[in-house]
Scaffold this active site. Structure first.
Site, PDB file in Angstrom:
ATOM      1  N   LYS A 103       0.850  -1.187   0.000  1.00 32.72           N
ATOM      2  CA  LYS A 103       0.000   0.000   0.000  1.00 32.72           C
ATOM      3  C   LYS A 103       0.878   1.226   0.000  1.00 32.72           C
ATOM      4  CE  LYS A 103      -4.490   1.035   0.460  1.00 32.72           C
ATOM      5  NZ  LYS A 103      -5.655   0.175   0.193  1.00 32.72           N
ATOM      6  N   GLY A 214     -19.905   7.266   3.563  1.00 31.88           N
ATOM      7  CA  GLY A 214     -18.873   7.570   2.571  1.00 31.88           C
ATOM      8  C   GLY A 214     -19.479   7.574   1.185  1.00 31.88           C
ATOM      9  N   GLY A 216     -17.599   8.303  -1.832  1.00 28.44           N
ATOM     10  CA  GLY A 216     -16.526   8.371  -2.821  1.00 28.44           C
ATOM     11  C   GLY A 216     -16.775   7.302  -3.878  1.00 28.44           C
ATOM     12  N   ASN A 217     -15.718   6.761  -4.449  1.00 25.69           N
ATOM     13  CA  ASN A 217     -15.871   5.761  -5.510  1.00 25.69           C
ATOM     14  C   ASN A 217     -16.729   4.576  -5.054  1.00 25.69           C
ATOM     15  OD1 ASN A 217     -14.781   2.957  -6.501  1.00 25.69           O
ATOM     16  ND2 ASN A 217     -14.474   4.318  -8.221  1.00 25.69           N
ATOM     17  N   ALA A 218     -16.352   3.966  -3.936  1.00 27.31           N
ATOM     18  CA  ALA A 218     -17.065   2.757  -3.492  1.00 27.31           C
ATOM     19  C   ALA A 218     -18.498   3.079  -3.089  1.00 27.31           C
ATOM     20  CB  ALA A 218     -16.312   2.093  -2.342  1.00 27.31           C
ATOM     21  N   GLY A 219     -18.693   4.125  -2.304  1.00 33.04           N
ATOM     22  CA  GLY A 219     -20.017   4.468  -1.800  1.00 33.04           C
ATOM     23  C   GLY A 219     -20.995   4.849  -2.905  1.00 33.04           C
TER      24      GLY A 219
HETATM   25  N1  GLU Z   1      -7.338   0.459  -2.990  1.00 28.10           N
HETATM   26  C1  GLU Z   1      -8.121  -0.687  -3.302  1.00 28.10           C
HETATM   27  C2  GLU Z   1      -8.167  -1.628  -2.115  1.00 28.10           C
HETATM   28  O1  GLU Z   1      -8.038  -1.221  -0.984  1.00 28.10           O
HETATM   29  C3  GLU Z   1      -7.698  -1.357  -4.608  1.00 28.10           C
HETATM   30  C4  GLU Z   1      -6.309  -1.873  -4.667  1.00 28.10           C
HETATM   31  C5  GLU Z   1      -5.881  -2.337  -6.053  1.00 28.10           C
HETATM   32  O2  GLU Z   1      -6.684  -2.285  -6.966  1.00 28.10           O
HETATM   33  O3  GLU Z   1      -4.723  -2.742  -6.160  1.00 28.10           O
HETATM   34  O4  GLU Z   1      -8.425  -2.789  -2.264  1.00 28.10           O
END
Ligand code: GLU
Length: 406
Positions: A103, A214, A216-219
């Site tokens: 990460k 939230g 954002g993208n996911a929400g």
């Molecule tokens: N940031 C996203 C996660 O937490 C996606 C990570 C990715 O696609 O490598 O899973």
């Protein structure tokens, strides 16, 4: 107390007390392989120079190249990124894709920056990290506050430095710049497949009322996907406020409203209330889709949902897990529920390496197969061990990582 890495280690402890693992493996998996910290200088629009701190934690690569997003957030720090990297290693193992876990992050509030400044910061991150990143080494992606455009800048920077312009160095790029069809919606779509596979076991009705923390993208995509399937979105929050309507919110109009005003607050036909209170809305399903450590020991008793599905990473602390379990509120853990994002990221990487372009239909057929298969495997392992889904998911993931490390 709410150090996310300590929470991750506590989750590890709880899962590994149920099943025997090799002691050397357990000693090693509590530490990341490598932690990189860099200083990223950015000349701001007014001519001044700001220096930002950037991170990459490469947790484990026994199953494949390190994989995981890059977060731009004012509260990001190395402990948070370390926890997120660990969860990525488990997540890629849960869905059994040929990737490890890593990460990245930068301590910055991008909402206070111009587009040009964000581009310089993004290119600067990649320039500082280029020697440790690469299609066969470590493949970043978007996370909180990072976008397909940012991925494109980073891919371009990597190409300039190394000459590798395949795009396979980073995923979540715009579709016309080597991105995969379906990557934008993949986190929410994957979560929805998990929900459908487990809905009856979770004790949820066919038509659910849903609260989402939230937007954002996911929400946003979660709201769209669940609403399109006939469920009712009754409350939504973002960092600026929250809104509710027991009869259901019009999701498309809400997304319009958010993109023009930058918040869900003040949406016509809904009642405004305090952001944090979205967690306590009476509903069938609560979807945390923001940040870590939202449901904790001090507020878990106020959750009124029948079940929780974690699209965020680490939203429930181990103490809160116990409190919810005692009240028979099942939690579908992040490392399963939000793994659709990294799964389609891996499809993108594969397409870039092979020079292919898959249709959206093809992407979702493959995604669904993986999410349903692994959801059922985790549910049956949890039942066999008489435990919760998080411990079940940890056990399966750890067994896969241990096997690869042998
Ligand atoms: N940031 C996203 C996660 O937490 C996606 C990570 C990715 O696609 O490598 O899973």
């Amino acid at each position: 107390m709410n150090n996310p890495f300590e929470n991750a280690l506590a989750q590890l402890e709880r899962a590994t007390s149920l099943v025997a693992f090799d002691e050397k493996f357990l000693a090693q998996i509590q530490h990341p392989n490598r932690q990189v910290r860099v200083s990223i200088p950015v000349v701001m629009d007014d001519g001044s120079l700001n220096v930002y701190e950037g991170y990459r934690v490469q947790y484990n690569n026994a199953r494949g190249p390190y994989k995981g997003g890059i977060r731009f957030h004012q509260d990001a720090d190395i402990e948070e990124v370390k926890a997120l990297a660990f969860w990525m290693a488990l997540k890629t193992a849960v869905v059994n894709i040929p990737m490890g876990g890593g990460k990245g992050g930068v301590t910055v509030n991008p909402k206070e920056m111009s587009e040009g400044e964000i581009e310089k910061l993004s290119r600067g991150w990649m320039r500082s990290m280029a020697e440790v990143i690469g299609p066969k080494k470590d493949v970043p992606a978007p996370d909180v506050n990072t976008t397909p455009q940012i991925m494109q800048w980073m891919a371009d920077e990597f190409g300039k430095i190394t000459g590798d312009t395949s795009g396979a160095v980073i995923t979540g790029k715009p579709v016309d710049a080597g991105g995969s069809e379906g990557r934008g919606t993949a986190t929410a779509q994957g979560g929805f497949y998990v929900f459908e596979a487990l809905r009856e076991q979770l004790g949820l009705p066919e038509q659910c009322s849903i609260a989402i923390q939230g937007f954002g993208n996911a929400g946003q995509f979660a709201a769209k996907i669940w609403a399109a399937a006939g469920h009712k979105i009754v409350a939504v929050s973002d960092s600026r406020g929250a809104i509710r309507n027991r009869d259901g919110l019009d999701v498309d109009e809400l997304i319009e409203h958010k993109s023009s005003t930058r918040s869900v607050s003040g949406f016509v036909g809904a009642e405004d209330f305090d952001s944090i209170d979205v967690l306590y809305e009476p509903c069938d399903l609560l979807i945390p889709a923001a940040l870590e450590s939202q449901i904790r020991e001090d507020n878990a008793d106020r959750v009124q949902a029948k079940a929780v599905l974690e699209l965020a990473n680490g939203p429930t602390t181990p103490e809160a897990d116990d409190l919810l379990l005692a009240r028979n509120i099942p939690v579908v853990p992040d490392i399963l529920a939000n793994a659709g994002g990294v799964t389609v990221s891996t499809f993108e990487w594969e397409q870039n390496l092979k020079g292919e372009h898959w249709s959206e239909e093809d992407v979702f057929v493959r995604l669904k197969e993986i999410m349903v298969r692994e959801s059922l495997a985790i549910a049956s392992r949890a039942a066999e061990l008489k435990t919760d889904l998080r411990r079940g998911a940890f056990v399966i993931a750890l067994e896969r990582i241990q096997e690869a490390m042998k």
